[in-house]
Motif scaffolding. Structure first.
Motif, PDB file in Angstrom:
ATOM      1  N   TYR A 287       0.441  -0.735  -0.262  1.00 31.55           N
ATOM      2  CA  TYR A 287      -0.311   0.247  -0.031  1.00 31.55           C
ATOM      3  C   TYR A 287       1.061   1.192   0.097  1.00 31.55           C
ATOM      4  O   TYR A 287       0.911   2.112  -0.594  1.00 31.55           O
ATOM      5  N   ALA A 288       2.216   1.530   0.860  1.00 36.12           N
ATOM      6  CA  ALA A 288       2.815   2.319   0.850  1.00 36.12           C
ATOM      7  C   ALA A 288       3.569   3.058  -0.357  1.00 36.12           C
ATOM      8  O   ALA A 288       3.756   3.597  -0.796  1.00 36.12           O
ATOM      9  N   TYR A 309       5.383   1.359  -8.682  1.00 37.96           N
ATOM     10  CA  TYR A 309       3.897   0.598  -9.015  1.00 37.96           C
ATOM     11  C   TYR A 309       4.951  -1.148  -9.555  1.00 37.96           C
ATOM     12  O   TYR A 309       3.886  -2.192  -8.923  1.00 37.96           O
ATOM     13  N   ALA A 310       6.081  -1.233 -10.037  1.00 39.75           N
ATOM     14  CA  ALA A 310       6.289  -2.075 -10.171  1.00 39.75           C
ATOM     15  C   ALA A 310       6.623  -2.968  -8.584  1.00 39.75           C
ATOM     16  O   ALA A 310       6.849  -3.868  -8.686  1.00 39.75           O
ATOM     17  N   ASN A 311       7.174  -2.415  -7.393  1.00 38.80           N
ATOM     18  CA  ASN A 311       7.188  -2.612  -6.302  1.00 38.80           C
ATOM     19  C   ASN A 311       6.216  -3.001  -5.796  1.00 38.80           C
ATOM     20  O   ASN A 311       6.539  -4.310  -5.402  1.00 38.80           O
ATOM     21  N   CYS A 312       4.883  -2.790  -6.344  1.00 37.95           N
ATOM     22  CA  CYS A 312       3.752  -3.260  -5.648  1.00 37.95           C
ATOM     23  C   CYS A 312       4.003  -4.213  -6.711  1.00 37.95           C
ATOM     24  O   CYS A 312       3.497  -5.339  -6.136  1.00 37.95           O
ATOM     25  N   THR A 313       3.784  -4.664  -7.329  1.00 38.79           N
ATOM     26  CA  THR A 313       3.383  -6.184  -8.338  1.00 38.79           C
ATOM     27  C   THR A 313       4.719  -6.963  -7.701  1.00 38.79           C
ATOM     28  O   THR A 313       4.300  -8.570  -8.251  1.00 38.79           O
ATOM     29  N   ASP A 320      -4.021  -5.834  -7.395  1.00 37.87           N
ATOM     30  CA  ASP A 320      -4.326  -5.513  -8.769  1.00 37.87           C
ATOM     31  C   ASP A 320      -3.991  -3.646  -8.722  1.00 37.87           C
ATOM     32  O   ASP A 320      -3.781  -2.850 -10.153  1.00 37.87           O
ATOM     33  N   GLN A 321      -4.244  -2.961  -7.764  1.00 34.94           N
ATOM     34  CA  GLN A 321      -3.993  -1.520  -8.717  1.00 34.94           C
ATOM     35  C   GLN A 321      -2.250  -1.231  -8.631  1.00 34.94           C
ATOM     36  O   GLN A 321      -1.987   0.025  -9.332  1.00 34.94           O
ATOM     37  N   GLY A 322      -1.229  -2.027  -8.519  1.00 38.59           N
ATOM     38  CA  GLY A 322       0.304  -1.988  -8.558  1.00 38.59           C
ATOM     39  C   GLY A 322       0.045  -2.181 -10.483  1.00 38.59           C
ATOM     40  O   GLY A 322       0.317  -1.442 -11.298  1.00 38.59           O
ATOM     41  N   ILE A 327       0.150   0.527 -16.269  1.00 32.43           N
ATOM     42  CA  ILE A 327      -1.076   0.506 -17.141  1.00 32.43           C
ATOM     43  C   ILE A 327      -1.578   1.924 -17.651  1.00 32.43           C
ATOM     44  O   ILE A 327      -1.278   2.641 -18.572  1.00 32.43           O
ATOM     45  N   SER A 328      -2.374   2.775 -16.091  1.00 27.46           N
ATOM     46  CA  SER A 328      -2.179   3.671 -17.149  1.00 27.46           C
ATOM     47  C   SER A 328      -1.251   4.638 -17.157  1.00 27.46           C
ATOM     48  O   SER A 328      -1.475   5.756 -17.990  1.00 27.46           O
TER      49      SER A 328
END
Length: 471
Positions: A287-288, A309-313, A320-322, A327-328
């Motif tokens: 989330y952070a 965002y890549a770190n999220c994935t 899915d938000q990462g 994508i956006s």
């Protein structure tokens, strides 16, 4: 002459001795107060090791000296920052006793007791802080807010007005006065005050002012404002005495919350700094990473946003938000090939995601492959039947395939799911206009006009389409 000199020197010596004695007595008194009332340090077993070491060292220095007050002040910050509020509470009380001319201590204790709902105690403490420093505006704003919470409207009004007498454009005082006016059912005065507050700081009072516009029948103003506002009406005043305490926090969640507050206040640089601190404490907090990416986007730093965002994935591929963030960014950059590659990766990890399925379906629709897009929108609807987005996308796909009846059915389902969804109202109005069904078109156009969620530009376009078709 010599005698006079001797007398003078004697007075100096006596004064020096008295001063030293008084200073020694004061130091001894401070030491006794601290030693008697300072709470034992919390158990180190569950603490961050560095935090545990700091608490032990500060406790020792506060008791043994020589810089007792400075050590106690730092200890109060550490306790407050890390959620040991009983310890912080007691430490502030000691500081109020032994460092009685410092306004920070009653102010900071007021914020602590206020969080426990002890508003009457907070009133007394804020008043004490203001006695010691009338120039520190956050204490006065907090005092007004506390009176307001206690429904003591006239006293709140006096406090806010005392600020406005010197700073007529202070947005926090104007917002406070507006809230008092609303509590006293003076909507017109509240409207003028909120308009003034937003003129000074457009982050304050937006959705509350829009609600007033709607209540007063000024729908176009409400509509325009709601499209501009993306945050809550209430923005806490910057309070350096308290806000800076988070610098000594070892709880990643609390630091991230402080970053959110800084972001809402418009201090993106500070928000990024704090979010990076939160991640240093907990590198696996997806989330952070997500929130940090959004902050970098606000700052215009796309490369850092991509990394976050890549770190999220990587940390949680099923989040899915990462993927959606990556994508956006690629779609906005016009790199649809790269966006498609990320969509495929995201679908493997998040097969039931609303946002990813809609991205996939939308990409196929834009490639004029609406029939292939339909299953992805159906997946969205199956998993999120109360969300209008899937129905809207599916209706668009059916229109492209010439299945207008099915498209209308999906738009009606979208309105059942979200009666005020702006895109649905727009699409179904256009649908009935193009179909030549004047009664239905006019009915839905009126619903669109009355909805503050639809922009003035869209309303004008719909009105023009309607007039061209039926007048």
């Amino acid at each position: 002459m010599k005698k006079a000199l001797t007398i003078t020197l004697s007075i100096v010596v006596i004064a020096s001795v008295l001063t030293s004695t008084l200073r020694w007595n004061a130091q001894r008194r401070d030491a006794m107060v601290i030693e008697t009332h300072l709470l034992p340090a919390p158990s180190a077993k569950l603490l961050n090791p560095e935090l545990a070491q700091r608490i032990v060292a500060l406790n020792k220095r506060a008791i043994e000296g020589p810089e007792r007050i400075d050590s106690l002040a730092m200890l109060s910050r550490v306790y407050h920052a890390n959620g040991y509020l009983n310890h912080a509470w007691q430490t502030y009380r000691i500081l109020i006793e032994i460092d009685e001319e410092n306004p920070k201590w009653p102010h900071n204790l007021a914020t602590t007791v206020s969080g426990f709902g002890q508003l009457s105690d907070a009133l007394a403490l804020y008043r004490k802080a203001i006695e010691l420093d009338r120039e520190y505006i956050p204490s006065r704003i907090h005092l007004g807010d506390t009176y307001l919470k206690l429904n003591r409207y006239d006293e709140a009004k006096v406090i806010y007005q005392s600020i406005l007498d010197n700073e007529s454009a202070n947005p926090y005082a104007l917002f406070g006065q507006a809230r008092v006016s609303l509590a006293q059912n003076d909507t017109i005065r509240a409207k003028h005050l909120l308009e003034s507050a937003r003129h000074s700081n457009n982050r304050i009072g937006g959705d509350l002012l829009a609600d007033i516009y709607e209540r007063l029948g000024e729908t176009s103003k409400a509509r325009a404002l709601l499209h501009e506002v993306t945050w809550s009406s209430h923005v806490d005043i910057s309070d350096p005495w308290v806000d800076d305490i988070v610098s000594d926090c070892y709880d990643s969640f609390e630091v991230a919350m402080a970053a959110g507050k800084a972001g809402r206040a418009g201090d993106t640089a500070r928000a990024i700094q704090l979010m990076n601190k939160a991640l240093a404490l907990d590198p696996l907090d997806h989330y952070a990473h997500d929130h940090l990416a959004k902050l970098y986007l606000i700052q215009g730093n796309l490369n850092q946003a991509k990394k976050s965002y890549a770190n999220c994935t990587k940390i949680l591929p099923t989040y899915d938000q990462g993927w959606a963030g990556l994508i956006s960014i690629e779609i906005k950059a016009g790199d649809h090939v790269k966006a498609s590659e990320i969509i495929e990766q995201a679908l493997v990890n998040c097969p039931n995601s609303l946002v990813i399925n809609n991205y996939k379906g939308d990409a196929l629709t834009n490639e004029n492959r609406p029939q292939e897009a339909i299953p992805f929108f159906e997946t969205t609807i199956r998993n999120f039947p109360q969300n209008a987005v899937g129905y809207n996308y599916l209706a668009r796909a059916y229109i492209q395939t010439g299945q207008n009846g099915k498209a209308l059915e999906q738009l009606q389902k979208a309105l059942n799911a979200e009666p005020s969804n702006p895109l649905t109202l727009k699409l179904i109005t256009i649908f009935y206009i193009l179909a030549g069904e004047q009664v239905q078109a006019e009915s839905h156009l009126q619903k669109a006009i009355l909805s503050p969620r639809i922009s003035e530009e869209v309303i004008r376009n719909l009105q023009t389409m309607f007039n061209e078709e039926f007048e």
